[in-house]
Structure formats: C-alpha cells, structure tokens
Design an enzyme around this catalytic site. Structure first.
Site, PDB file in Angstrom:
ATOM      1  N   ASP A  11     -29.242   3.494  40.780  1.00  0.00           N
ATOM      2  CA  ASP A  11     -28.807   2.942  39.577  1.00  0.00           C
ATOM      3  C   ASP A  11     -27.718   4.126  39.151  1.00  0.00           C
ATOM      4  OD1 ASP A  11     -28.502   1.238  37.236  1.00  0.00           O
ATOM      5  OD2 ASP A  11     -29.418   2.873  36.135  1.00  0.00           O
ATOM      6  N   SER A  12     -26.956   3.777  38.208  1.00  0.00           N
ATOM      7  CA  SER A  12     -26.049   4.906  37.618  1.00  0.00           C
ATOM      8  C   SER A  12     -26.792   5.549  36.817  1.00  0.00           C
ATOM      9  CB  SER A  12     -25.003   4.013  36.549  1.00  0.00           C
ATOM     10  OG  SER A  12     -25.477   3.450  35.447  1.00  0.00           O
ATOM     11  N   TYR A  43     -21.445   3.516  34.475  1.00  0.00           N
ATOM     12  CA  TYR A  43     -20.325   2.897  35.656  1.00  0.00           C
ATOM     13  C   TYR A  43     -19.680   2.175  34.865  1.00  0.00           C
ATOM     14  CZ  TYR A  43     -22.541   5.019  39.717  1.00  0.00           C
ATOM     15  OH  TYR A  43     -23.083   5.807  40.468  1.00  0.00           O
ATOM     16  N   GLY A  44     -20.119   1.394  33.734  1.00  0.00           N
ATOM     17  CA  GLY A  44     -19.600   0.231  33.260  1.00  0.00           C
ATOM     18  C   GLY A  44     -18.078   0.390  32.761  1.00  0.00           C
ATOM     19  N   CYS A  74     -28.450  -2.150  39.474  1.00  0.00           N
ATOM     20  CA  CYS A  74     -27.277  -1.943  38.352  1.00  0.00           C
ATOM     21  C   CYS A  74     -26.517  -3.013  38.530  1.00  0.00           C
ATOM     22  CB  CYS A  74     -26.561  -0.658  38.836  1.00  0.00           C
ATOM     23  SG  CYS A  74     -25.219  -0.488  37.618  1.00  0.00           S
ATOM     24  N   ASN A  75     -26.004  -3.849  37.546  1.00  0.00           N
ATOM     25  CA  ASN A  75     -25.142  -5.252  37.588  1.00  0.00           C
ATOM     26  C   ASN A  75     -24.032  -4.702  38.122  1.00  0.00           C
ATOM     27  OD1 ASN A  75     -26.622  -7.520  36.135  1.00  0.00           O
ATOM     28  ND2 ASN A  75     -27.653  -5.902  35.425  1.00  0.00           N
ATOM     29  N   THR A  76     -23.328  -3.635  37.368  1.00  0.00           N
ATOM     30  CA  THR A  76     -22.106  -2.994  37.585  1.00  0.00           C
ATOM     31  C   THR A  76     -21.791  -2.793  38.962  1.00  0.00           C
ATOM     32  OG1 THR A  76     -21.762  -2.445  35.178  1.00  0.00           O
ATOM     33  CG2 THR A  76     -20.517  -1.441  37.048  1.00  0.00           C
ATOM     34  N   GLU A 152     -29.061   5.928  27.651  1.00  0.00           N
ATOM     35  CA  GLU A 152     -29.065   7.123  28.718  1.00  0.00           C
ATOM     36  C   GLU A 152     -29.236   8.338  27.937  1.00  0.00           C
ATOM     37  OE1 GLU A 152     -29.054   8.359  32.400  1.00  0.00           O
ATOM     38  OE2 GLU A 152     -28.984   6.217  31.945  1.00  0.00           O
ATOM     39  N   CYS A 183     -27.606  -5.840  32.187  1.00  0.00           N
ATOM     40  CA  CYS A 183     -27.730  -4.417  32.432  1.00  0.00           C
ATOM     41  C   CYS A 183     -28.987  -3.997  32.281  1.00  0.00           C
ATOM     42  CB  CYS A 183     -26.705  -3.701  31.243  1.00  0.00           C
ATOM     43  SG  CYS A 183     -26.750  -1.758  31.410  1.00  0.00           S
ATOM     44  N   THR A 184     -29.341  -3.150  33.475  1.00  0.00           N
ATOM     45  CA  THR A 184     -30.924  -2.752  33.464  1.00  0.00           C
ATOM     46  C   THR A 184     -31.139  -1.686  32.652  1.00  0.00           C
ATOM     47  OG1 THR A 184     -30.175  -1.232  35.412  1.00  0.00           O
ATOM     48  CG2 THR A 184     -31.125  -3.400  36.122  1.00  0.00           C
ATOM     49  N   HIS A 185     -30.309  -1.087  31.954  1.00  0.00           N
ATOM     50  CA  HIS A 185     -30.661  -0.088  30.746  1.00  0.00           C
ATOM     51  C   HIS A 185     -31.167  -1.101  29.371  1.00  0.00           C
ATOM     52  CE1 HIS A 185     -28.179   2.583  32.812  1.00  0.00           C
ATOM     53  NE2 HIS A 185     -28.618   3.651  31.776  1.00  0.00           N
TER      54      HIS A 185
END
Length: 262
Positions: A11-12, A43-44, A74-76, A152, A183-185
């Site tokens: 992931d980012s 990353y978005g 990570c979706n992005t 983050e 978004c996994t965040h």
C-alpha cells in the site's frame, strides 16, 4: 512455488493494514510481508505513470523476496497498475477494486455512494465496474483529497478533522443506502464515518481477503503449516510513526519492521 513462501501486501502507507487484518484472520498460518511506501504517500495525488513506477519497484522487491502472491491493498495503485503488473509477473496478483465492486453489487442496493482519493474517483473505475453488474444502480462519488494524508499522519493530530470529514460527508445524498470506502485508509476512521452516515458502510477488505484465499487455493499454494504465520513489515519512511498507527489498528505489537530504500 513453495507453499511456505510469503504473501506480499503493499500500500502507499498504513492503509493496507486494514486488508492485512482481514487476511490474518482468515489465513492465520500464512507468512506475510507487508510493504508500506510511507515516503511517497499519498498516491491519490500522483499521476498514473508515477504510481506505476513506484508500484513496479515494490513488486520487484516482493518477488525478489520470494513472495508467492501479491495483494495490492490500495485502490489507487490497483487502478493504475493491476492490469500492467498481471502481464509482467508470473505469480498471482489480487487488487482491492473488484472486492469493493462485488460487495456493493451483490446486495440489491438501488443507490450507493463511493468515497475515495481524487485519482480513484476521477478514474471512474468503480462506476464502470458497478454499472457493468447493475446498470440501474445510482452511484454518487466523492473525491476526498485530505483524508488519506490526515489518517497517515495521525488522525487525532488534526483539530479540524471532524470539519474536514463533515464537508466530504455532506456531499453524500440522504437517499444513499450504502457507502463504499474506496480507500484502505478509511477503515481507520470507520467509527467517525459511521456517525455521519445512516446507511451501511462497506469496507471491501474482507472480500479482498476471501478473493486471495480463492486464488491461493486454485493455484494450490495455500500453506499447509499449522503454526501461526510470521508477519514482517517494510516501510520507506519513518518506522516508528508507521509502527504506532499499525499497532493501534491491529491491536497487537509489531516486532519485525524494517526501513528500506528502493
């Protein structure tokens, strides 16, 4: 491929830990390498080319360390790189997008909303895939530029966090039956989101874990080990900052964490 080899997750930043948590629960005997590109998060706001370059380096690292399968948590990054990486790699790669699409498409909703990074929303990927399964479903999308970097960098550190979240949530129609977290965040602030939405909040992490299980079983590379698997963490930025947030979300101590330059 040896069944004892690790599953690679990347992931980012810390967001993919929401996916990791579900994978550990479903497959506790698997060894896992988690890679958080914390130096380059989020990353978005990056271009497709930038995301592909970063993702390629991470995947090369995971493959060099003998990972038997990779999850893009990570979706992005999934949108920007999944199709390309599948053609370049000889191990299974699972993305998070289809998990989210499946979760909302199989429940008979007439109207949903999607929260995601600007890149994820502007790509139209969720819209296209959901419409392919259900043409009649009404879909509202909300790009959230600030949420990922705030989470983050420590959600509690921002005094204006509720105002920022409230502004994004205000764009979700009252008629939406479900809210997909693209978004996994975002599962890190699930309670705050749920307080501001009356419908069902959908975290695709669990479906992503199930998809990984199906892939490993199909490829006959599920571990046969009976002992609890080992989890190693690799980050490109500050170890302690990542460790603190990941431990809080996982509810357990992280022992094996390493900083790498790739």
């Amino acid at each position: 491929m040896d069944k004892k080899c690790d599953i690679g997750i990347f992931d980012s930043g810390v967001g993919g830990v929401s996916v990791l948590k579900k994978i550990i629960k479903l497959m506790p005997n698997e060894n896992i390498m988690y890679f958080g590109d914390t130096k380059n998060v989020p990353y978005g706001g990056k271009t497709k080319e930038e995301i592909q370059k970063l993702s390629r380096r991470i995947v090369e690292f995971l493959i060099l360390n003998n990972c038997k399968a990779i999850v893009i948590a990570c979706n992005t990054a999934t949108i920007a790189t999944l199709d390309v990486l599948k053609t370049q790699c000889n191990i299974p790669i699972v993305g998070i997008i289809d998990a989210g699409v499946e979760a909302v498409s199989s429940n008979g909703y007439e109207e949903i909303s999607v929260l995601g990074t600007p890149f994820t929303i502007e790509s139209g990927e969720h819209l296209k895939k959901i419409k392919k399964k259900n043409k009649k479903m009404k879909i509202n999308t909300v790009p959230c530029e600030e949420l990922c970097p705030m989470i983050e960098n420590g959600w509690e550190n921002f005094e204006n966090r509720y105002e920022v979240l409230g502004e994004y949530m205000s764009h979700i129609p009252k008629t939406s039956e479900a809210l997909l977290l693209a978004c996994t965040h975002y599962p890190f602030i699930l309670n705050d989101i749920q307080k501001r939405f009356d419908g069902t909040v959908i975290d695709p992490s669990e479906e992503c874990a199930r998809e990984l299980y199906r892939v490993l079983k199909k490829e006959d590379i599920l571990t046969t080990e009976k002992n609890k698997g080992k989890i190693e963490f690799y980050v490109t930025g500050d170890k302690e900052s990542f460790k603190e947030k990941a431990e809080k979300f996982l509810g357990t101590e992280i022992k094996d964490i390493y900083k790498v330059n790739i």
